[in-house]
Design an enzyme around this catalytic site. Sequence first.
Site, short mmCIF file in Angstrom:
data_model
loop_
_atom_site.label_atom_id
_atom_site.label_comp_id
_atom_site.label_asym_id
_atom_site.label_seq_id
_atom_site.Cartn_x
_atom_site.Cartn_y
_atom_site.Cartn_z
N ARG A 1 -26.14 -28.36 -1.61
CA ARG A 1 -27.50 -28.87 -1.41
C ARG A 1 -28.47 -27.70 -1.39
O ARG A 1 -28.06 -26.54 -1.39
CB ARG A 1 -27.61 -29.72 -0.16
CG ARG A 1 -27.45 -28.96 1.13
CD ARG A 1 -27.75 -29.84 2.31
NE ARG A 1 -27.21 -29.27 3.52
CZ ARG A 1 -27.65 -29.55 4.73
NH1 ARG A 1 -28.63 -30.42 4.91
NH2 ARG A 1 -27.09 -29.00 5.79
N VAL B 1 -13.73 -28.11 0.76
CA VAL B 1 -14.91 -27.40 1.25
C VAL B 1 -16.18 -28.02 0.66
O VAL B 1 -17.20 -28.14 1.31
CB VAL B 1 -14.81 -25.89 0.91
CG1 VAL B 1 -16.07 -25.14 1.32
CG2 VAL B 1 -13.59 -25.27 1.58
N ASN C 1 -19.10 -30.28 -0.47
CA ASN C 1 -19.75 -31.36 0.29
C ASN C 1 -20.03 -32.61 -0.53
O ASN C 1 -20.23 -32.52 -1.72
CB ASN C 1 -21.08 -30.84 0.86
CG ASN C 1 -20.85 -30.05 2.12
OD1 ASN C 1 -20.07 -30.45 2.97
ND2 ASN C 1 -21.54 -28.92 2.25
N ASP D 1 -18.17 -25.06 11.42
CA ASP D 1 -18.93 -25.62 12.55
C ASP D 1 -18.34 -25.13 13.87
O ASP D 1 -19.07 -24.81 14.82
CB ASP D 1 -18.91 -27.15 12.47
CG ASP D 1 -19.28 -27.62 11.08
OD1 ASP D 1 -20.38 -27.28 10.62
OD2 ASP D 1 -18.45 -28.29 10.42
N HIS E 1 -18.62 -33.58 8.92
CA HIS E 1 -19.34 -32.30 8.69
C HIS E 1 -20.74 -32.67 8.20
O HIS E 1 -21.02 -32.70 7.00
CB HIS E 1 -18.58 -31.46 7.65
CG HIS E 1 -19.33 -30.22 7.25
ND1 HIS E 1 -19.62 -29.20 8.13
CD2 HIS E 1 -19.87 -29.84 6.06
CE1 HIS E 1 -20.30 -28.25 7.50
NE2 HIS E 1 -20.47 -28.61 6.24
P1 NAD Z 1 -21.97 -22.49 -5.91
O1 NAD Z 1 -22.92 -23.35 -6.68
O2 NAD Z 1 -22.27 -21.03 -5.75
O3 NAD Z 1 -20.53 -22.58 -6.58
C1 NAD Z 1 -19.92 -23.79 -6.86
C2 NAD Z 1 -19.06 -23.57 -8.09
O4 NAD Z 1 -18.32 -24.77 -8.31
C3 NAD Z 1 -19.88 -23.30 -9.35
O5 NAD Z 1 -19.44 -22.06 -9.94
C4 NAD Z 1 -19.55 -24.48 -10.25
O6 NAD Z 1 -19.48 -24.14 -11.63
C5 NAD Z 1 -18.19 -24.91 -9.71
N1 NAD Z 1 -17.81 -26.28 -10.00
C6 NAD Z 1 -18.59 -27.38 -10.04
N2 NAD Z 1 -17.85 -28.45 -10.36
C7 NAD Z 1 -16.58 -28.03 -10.53
C8 NAD Z 1 -15.36 -28.67 -10.89
N3 NAD Z 1 -15.31 -29.97 -11.15
N4 NAD Z 1 -14.23 -27.92 -10.95
C9 NAD Z 1 -14.29 -26.60 -10.70
N5 NAD Z 1 -15.41 -25.93 -10.38
C10 NAD Z 1 -16.54 -26.65 -10.29
O7 NAD Z 1 -21.76 -23.20 -4.51
P2 NAD Z 1 -21.07 -22.60 -3.19
O8 NAD Z 1 -22.13 -21.96 -2.36
O9 NAD Z 1 -19.85 -21.84 -3.55
O10 NAD Z 1 -20.70 -23.97 -2.42
C11 NAD Z 1 -19.70 -24.83 -2.95
C12 NAD Z 1 -19.62 -26.11 -2.14
O11 NAD Z 1 -19.23 -25.81 -0.79
C13 NAD Z 1 -20.94 -26.87 -2.00
O12 NAD Z 1 -20.68 -28.26 -2.15
C14 NAD Z 1 -21.40 -26.57 -0.60
O13 NAD Z 1 -22.24 -27.57 -0.09
C15 NAD Z 1 -20.06 -26.55 0.11
N6 NAD Z 1 -20.04 -25.89 1.42
C16 NAD Z 1 -19.29 -26.48 2.40
C17 NAD Z 1 -19.19 -25.91 3.64
C18 NAD Z 1 -18.38 -26.55 4.74
O14 NAD Z 1 -18.46 -26.08 5.88
N7 NAD Z 1 -17.59 -27.59 4.49
C19 NAD Z 1 -19.86 -24.70 3.89
C20 NAD Z 1 -20.61 -24.12 2.88
C21 NAD Z 1 -20.69 -24.72 1.62
C1 LMR Z 2 -22.92 -25.59 5.75
O1 LMR Z 2 -22.69 -26.24 6.77
O2 LMR Z 2 -23.38 -24.44 5.77
C2 LMR Z 2 -22.59 -26.20 4.41
O3 LMR Z 2 -22.09 -27.48 4.56
C3 LMR Z 2 -23.74 -26.14 3.46
C4 LMR Z 2 -24.79 -27.17 3.80
O4 LMR Z 2 -25.22 -27.88 2.88
O5 LMR Z 2 -25.19 -27.24 4.96
#
Ligand code: NAD
Ligand code: LMR
Length: 331
Positions: free
Chosen positions: A91, A134, A136, A163, A191
Amino acid sequence: MKKEVKVVVTGAAGQIGYSLIPRLVDGNIFGDRVVNLSLVEIPQVVSKLEGLAMELDDSNFPNLGSINYTDKFADASKDADWFLLVGSIPRGIVYNGKKIEERSDLLQINGGIFVNQGKAIAKHGDENAKVLVVGNPANTNALIGKSAGNIPSQTWMAMTMLDSNRAKSMLAKKISRNISEIKKMIIWGNHSPTMYPDFENAMINNESVANLINDNDWITSEFIPNVQQRGKAVIDARGASSATSAAKAALDTVLACENVTPSGDCFSAAVYSDGAYDVPEGIMCGFPLMTTPDGEIEIIRDLTLSDNARSRLNISVNELLTEKEAVKDLL
Ligand code: NAD
Ligand code: LMR
């Protein structure tokens, strides 16, 4: 224990991937085992992984085994022990002309990714594979992936360790203690901004952190909302979603699953509810977890929830049920 471990990482060219992948092979997570990496990206980006593979080679990690990269998830999955499913859209960015504000706005965009990945993991992954979502909205993406394959011996989790780490950091600062002293920092529910960071069951040396803090105003007006909204605060400050802390939390989750949980502690992740703590079956909910000497991931079932904790958990559970309903076509 196997001498080698195969780890699949999706979204390997993304922000989290760049921080996560080198630390999978530095010896701190899998010890002496050789780590074979299978890195997955979308076709438009996959060639960039050649650069990452070069950097990994150039880093001289003694435990680095093979590095493969591909845009074909099923090929990457063969006999893999761990799946770190990061690949998805974060996001904070503009997608189809609209800024994505809430993690739940990502449901329709990212949810579909996990159907095929779930099928491939069931078909090609190790029968005891562990899967950490991971991307979202992590809980419901994990539900979609698990439902697509559903091999009971494979363990699906959604990440709430970040978290839990955030909550520990805020509590430790408040009472001037070291983070490592805080045990049982449980994140219940989703989350999302409804998650419940459980300050009542968190302990330092057998004393409740709630007693040590003894400041209900700070708990309700600062601690809980700040943990719930920390992801947004990072996005606002950094202009991008948290990456290095998310990578660290993914590594912490793998480490927690690979090692027996010390008594008096637990770790946080969302797993499939089997009715524990009266959470309805069939959603991926944040629970207190332990790794047993057999390597199983189990819910710790003997903790008490206060009325306040219960009503906060219910709000988050209701949100998870609503998300489940919204993706019922994918289940
Ligand atoms: P980013 O945009 O830097 O990287 C995401 C990568 O995923 C990109 O390189 C994209 O090409 C790739 N991708 C997209 N669809 C794909 C698929 N089907 N198969 C393989 N690769 C694919 O994003 P980021 O900062 O690395 O974050 C990734 C995800 O993690 C986001 O959804 C973010 O919201 C989530 N996130 C979750 C948490 C948590 O605590 N659960 C924390 C931080 C981020
Ligand atoms: C976070 O908690 O940092 C991640 O889930 C990214 C987000 O969209 O908040």
